[in-house]
Scaffold this active site. Structure first.
Site, PDB file in Angstrom:
ATOM      1  N   HIS A 131     -14.329 -46.809  13.779  1.00 21.62           N
ATOM      2  CA  HIS A 131     -13.582 -47.653  12.855  1.00 21.62           C
ATOM      3  C   HIS A 131     -14.196 -49.053  12.696  1.00 21.62           C
ATOM      4  CE1 HIS A 131      -9.214 -49.077  11.696  1.00 21.62           C
ATOM      5  NE2 HIS A 131     -10.146 -49.649  10.969  1.00 21.62           N
ATOM      6  N   HIS A 151      -9.850 -58.539  11.464  1.00 20.44           N
ATOM      7  CA  HIS A 151     -10.153 -57.116  11.621  1.00 20.44           C
ATOM      8  C   HIS A 151     -11.184 -56.723  10.574  1.00 20.44           C
ATOM      9  CE1 HIS A 151     -10.038 -52.833  11.880  1.00 20.44           C
ATOM     10  NE2 HIS A 151      -9.565 -52.716  10.653  1.00 20.44           N
ATOM     11  N   HIS A 162     -14.784 -53.846   9.564  1.00 19.64           N
ATOM     12  CA  HIS A 162     -15.533 -52.601   9.774  1.00 19.64           C
ATOM     13  C   HIS A 162     -17.038 -52.887   9.729  1.00 19.64           C
ATOM     14  CE1 HIS A 162     -11.862 -50.861   7.383  1.00 19.64           C
ATOM     15  NE2 HIS A 162     -11.528 -51.181   8.616  1.00 19.64           N
ATOM     16  N   GLU A 217      -2.763 -51.634   7.779  1.00 17.68           N
ATOM     17  CA  GLU A 217      -3.081 -51.930   9.178  1.00 17.68           C
ATOM     18  C   GLU A 217      -2.566 -53.295   9.644  1.00 17.68           C
ATOM     19  OE1 GLU A 217      -6.693 -49.752  10.798  1.00 17.68           O
ATOM     20  OE2 GLU A 217      -7.514 -50.960   9.157  1.00 17.68           O
TER      21      GLU A 217
END
Ligand code: MN
Length: 238
Positions: free
Chosen positions: A170, A100, A102, A81
């Protein structure tokens, strides 16, 4: 007067620390990543090879161009990603670092029609909005991962000029003008999600920060960001 650029070696140390801090604060676990724009080449960014954040060391850091190609003949595996990072840097010259994650408390707000809104001054930056990136709109059925430049670009478009973008099914991304600020925003996005859910569970009306309060709190907190950073560094990345 503009501050001189941070030396590359210092920034790599800070990036390693950021990975360990985000793991220590449970914003990331075996997954998730944080990057920083190269201090001398704005069309490059630094990001670890594919490894759990808590285990990352200096030698794991790779350099990518904004198309997310590894530089210098580095053939190690990058994160699938990494396009999240390259496409945000390409569209946001003001952004120096990208997280980033989760984070579990945040995921419900990426799936719900209830918007994530600033519930306390520490997350005043959320007054700028936390739009939801819906992968299905342009890409149909996927595994939800941001695997291409096109998907990264669509995510960056949803982020727009904001500080946080939620990703349905996500997780989320937080951006900042420094590593410290991106880590701060990622952590307090997580805190806000927990507190907001508790406030909603009380059952009454919930009063959120107004845009003016959020903006003023964000300015104040940005000025003292070195304090939590020093604490987190001492605790999680000594
Ligand atoms: Mn992800």
């Amino acid at each position: 007067m503009t501050a001189p650029p941070v030396p590359l070696a210092t920034l790599i140390d800070d990036l390693v620390a950021a990975n360990r801090i985000l793991a220590g604060l449970a914003v990331v676990d075996g997954f998730g990543h944080v990057s920083v724009r190269h201090p001398h080449q704005p069309d490059r960014y630094l990001l670890s090879r594919s490894r759990a954040p808590e285990q990352i060391e200096r030698d794991d850091i790779m350099t990518f161009d904004l198309a997310s190609n590894a530089q210098g003949g580095d053939t190690r595996n990058g994160y699938l990603e990494r396009f999240i990072h390259g496409e945000i840097y390409a569209r946001r010259p003001d952004v120096t670092a990208v997280v980033h994650a989760h984070s579990a408390p945040v995921v419900p707000f990426a799936a719900s029609s209830v918007p994530l809104r600033p519930i306390f001054h520490m997350s005043g930056f959320l007054a700028a909005g936390a739009p939801i990136f819906e992968m299905r709109e342009r890409f149909g059925m996927t595994d939800l991962l941001v695997r291409s430049r096109e998907q990264g670009a669509a995510l960056a478009d949803t982020l727009g000029t904001g500080h946080v973008v939620l990703m349905r099914g996500h997780g989320f991304c937080a951006v900042g003008g420094s590593i410290e600020q991106a880590v701060y925003r990622a952590y307090y996005t997580q805190q806000n999600a927990e507190l907001q859910q508790r406030a909603i569970a009380l059952g009454g009306d919930v009063a959120y920060l107004s845009p003016e309060e959020g903006s003023m709190a964000d300015t104040t907190n940005t000025g003292v960001i070195g304090r939590p950073w020093a604490l987190w560094k001492a605790r999680f990345a000594p």
